[in-house]
Design an enzyme around this catalytic site. Structure first.
Site, PDB file in Angstrom:
ATOM      1  N   SER A  60      46.163  33.087  45.549  1.00  0.00           N
ATOM      2  CA  SER A  60      45.759  33.196  46.956  1.00  0.00           C
ATOM      3  C   SER A  60      44.397  32.869  47.268  1.00  0.00           C
ATOM      4  O   SER A  60      44.098  32.806  48.669  1.00  0.00           O
ATOM      5  CB  SER A  60      45.730  34.649  47.269  1.00  0.00           C
ATOM      6  OG  SER A  60      45.000  35.485  46.543  1.00  0.00           O
TER       7      SER A  60
ATOM      8  N   SER B 106      45.010  34.402  40.883  1.00  0.00           N
ATOM      9  CA  SER B 106      44.367  33.916  42.219  1.00  0.00           C
ATOM     10  C   SER B 106      43.167  32.980  42.174  1.00  0.00           C
ATOM     11  O   SER B 106      42.515  32.527  43.212  1.00  0.00           O
ATOM     12  CB  SER B 106      44.423  34.890  43.408  1.00  0.00           C
ATOM     13  OG  SER B 106      45.671  34.883  43.862  1.00  0.00           O
TER      14      SER B 106
ATOM     15  N   LYS C  28      35.890  35.033  49.945  1.00  0.00           N
ATOM     16  CA  LYS C  28      37.243  35.448  50.361  1.00  0.00           C
ATOM     17  C   LYS C  28      37.344  36.328  51.625  1.00  0.00           C
ATOM     18  O   LYS C  28      36.905  37.381  51.359  1.00  0.00           O
ATOM     19  CB  LYS C  28      38.152  35.506  49.165  1.00  0.00           C
ATOM     20  CG  LYS C  28      39.465  35.573  49.225  1.00  0.00           C
ATOM     21  CD  LYS C  28      40.319  35.663  47.665  1.00  0.00           C
ATOM     22  CE  LYS C  28      41.739  35.700  47.907  1.00  0.00           C
ATOM     23  NZ  LYS C  28      42.365  36.018  46.544  1.00  0.00           N
TER      24      LYS C  28
HETATM   25  N1  GLN Z   1      50.407  34.477  42.813  1.00  0.00           N
HETATM   26  C1  GLN Z   1      50.323  36.029  42.406  1.00  0.00           C
HETATM   27  C2  GLN Z   1      50.730  36.812  43.556  1.00  0.00           C
HETATM   28  O1  GLN Z   1      51.403  36.205  44.453  1.00  0.00           O
HETATM   29  C3  GLN Z   1      48.829  36.371  42.152  1.00  0.00           C
HETATM   30  C4  GLN Z   1      47.959  36.623  43.201  1.00  0.00           C
HETATM   31  C5  GLN Z   1      46.501  37.067  43.022  1.00  0.00           C
HETATM   32  O2  GLN Z   1      46.021  37.023  42.067  1.00  0.00           O
HETATM   33  N2  GLN Z   1      46.187  37.826  44.224  1.00  0.00           N
HETATM   34  O3  GLN Z   1      50.849  38.064  43.253  1.00  0.00           O
END
Ligand code: GLN
Length: 492
Positions: A150, A174, A75
């Site tokens: 994400s 994410s 990532k």
């Molecule tokens: N969807 C969540 C957010 O927008 C989690 C994101 C993540 O785990 N990096 O914060």
């Protein structure tokens, strides 16, 4: 593409070369990345050089690493001294990290070949991989849908057959949500299990790095490599590794799984509820006892998360100012103007919103009303899970997401709808517990161009702190059970 286990075994036995596996992976990426947009960068020369080094080491008699020749996508918020670490942000578009994240170093030392950086929501803030300067990643199961976020690029890279393994980060879901949307296994380790050194921090008290893979054994293999104490991360735990792969096929005797009342929300897609029912039935056939539990504070988890995470983000992202890090705006009047313009031009709208929200909840007049209250909720979310574990549950079983992958553009204009995607995942980060998502069925939906498509559904298992290996054994039992496999094949 073969499994990571099979690649590592065959490369170690010199049946195939790491170079040939890497060429195969790069070939699929070159063919399909324009369609999926899973990668922000592809490292052709670097990957082949890594692969040749693995082959040369094995030829010279050095012991092969557990990931010998396995192509991996990282990532793009995880630092690597090769290429750029962009976080999918204008601000870091040209940023070269001078060092490797501990997780990346461990993978390379284990013989893995980093073939490129995977797309993400800017600074890992999002649930769809639409908030990226590189444009949205597409779900390999239906190109008109998001892969989740994400870590959507990581999930699409594995589900699209480009790599057997990808690495993601999980602050509020994410890794697990993209795994669910793309039909993969995704593991968020216990907070402190994997070093965060070199992971660009979003919310430091919640962030964890973990693997996305096609099956439990591949996920366990990578998890074992990633875990461990690191002197560069004071929050990393000094514990023996989980040995998740070595113990994977050991059954969990007298298995008790707790299913929270909240898992049956009427807001769930019908396919999610039936996937959960099928999973429960499969567990019962395996001899597991299913008990009803209550996680009453989970109703407030999203609200608490969207205070704690932005609060930490507003502090963590202060360094991206065009001076210490990042692209500097040109033609500015003075220092304040330069800082403001650099940040306004560099950050996308979702990141700006969260920085403002975080700054607000930490400001002196509102600190107690929002931030302190959210911390109290956080503690009680953890207490709810502890109560279930004390009552004898080995793990908690619940959906990963309320629905299957949604359409690109469907939720981008509706922040609340997007944040509700995280309803089943964020509480686990607040509690610091290990959790994983495994495929649990599928639903038919309208796809790109009106044709019918099949969308994966995931279920989530949540474990006690540092019990990743037990969690993976439970997941493995499910993965192997015939009834469950039939549920997967036949849809829900
Ligand atoms: N969807 C969540 C957010 O927008 C989690 C994101 C993540 O785990 N990096 O914060």
């Amino acid at each position: 593409m073969r499994s990571a286990r099979d690649i590592a075994r065959a490369v170690a036995a010199r049946e195939i070369t790491a170079e040939s596996v890497t060429r195969e992976s790069l070939g699929v990426i070159d063919r399909d990345n324009a369609r999926l947009n899973a990668f922000t960068q592809v490292f052709h020369d670097f990957a082949l050089a890594q692969a040749r080094r693995v082959d040369a080491d094995i030829a010279s008699g050095k012991p092969a690493g557990p990931l010998a020749g396995v192509p991996i996508a990282l990532k793009d918020n995880i630092c690597l001294s090769h290429g750029k670490t962009t976080c999918a942000s204008r601000l870091l578009e040209h940023y070269h990290s001078p060092f490797d994240a501990t997780a990346a170093r461990k993978l390379i030392d284990a013989g893995a070949v980093i073939v490129g950086k995977a797309n993400l929501d800017e600074y890992a803030m999002g649930s769809s991989t639409e908030h990226s300067i590189f444009g949205p990643t597409r779900n390999p199961h239906d190109l008109s849908r998001v892969p989740g976020g994400s870590s959507g690029g990581s999930a699409a890279a594995v589900a699209g057959g480009m790599v057997p393994i990808a690495i993601g980060s999980d602050t509020g879901g994410s890794i697990r949500q993209p795994a669910a949307f793309c039909g993969l296994v995704g593991v968020k380790p216990t907070y402190g299990r994997v070093s965060r050194f070199g992971l660009v921090a979003y919310a430091s008290s919640l962030d964890q790095i973990g693997p996305l893979a096609r099956d439990c054994a591949d996920a366990a293999l990578v998890l074992d490599v990633l875990c461990g104490k690191d002197e560069h991360d004071a929050t990393s735990a000094d514990l023996p590794g989980p040995n998740a792969l070595g113990t994977l096929d050991e059954p969990v005797p007298e298995l008790v799984l707790g299913v929270p009342t909240q898992a049956w929300s009427p807001a769930n897609h019908a396919g999610v509820t039936s996937a959960l029912k099928n999973t429960i039935a499969a567990c019962q056939k395996l001899g597991a006892k299913i008990v009803d539990i209550d996680l009453p504070l989970s109703d407030y988890a999203v609200a608490a998360y969207y205070i704690v995470a932005p609060a930490e983000a507003s502090s963590n992202l202060a360094r991206f100012d065009g001076v210490r890090y990042g692209r500097r705006a040109q033609g500015t009047k003075d220092l304040t103007d330069m800082l403001c313009k650099s940040r306004r031009e560099g950050f996308g709208p979702e990141v700006r919103k969260r920085i403002m929200l975080g700054t607000h909840v930490l400001s002196s007049g509102y600190y107690d009303a929002y931030y302190t209250t959210a911390l109290k909720v956080r503690r009680r979310v953890k207490d709810d899970f502890d109560t279930a574990f004390r009552a004898g549950c080995h793990a908690v079983l619940m959906p990963t997401t309320p629905g299957p992958a949604f359409m690109i553009g469907e939720k981008i204009g509706d922040a609340l709808a997007m944040y509700m995607e995280d309803v089943y995942t964020v509480g686990i980060n607040l509690a610091g517990l290990p959790a994983l998502s495994i495929p649990a069925g599928s639903v038919a939906a309208d796809g790109d161009g009106g044709g019918a498509v099949t969308l994966p559904i995931g279920v989530q298992l949540v474990g006690q702190p540092f019990e990743e290996s037990e969690l993976m054994r439970i997941a493995r039992m499910l993965e192997c059970s015939r009834e469950y496999a039939a549920g997967r094949a036949g849809g829900v």
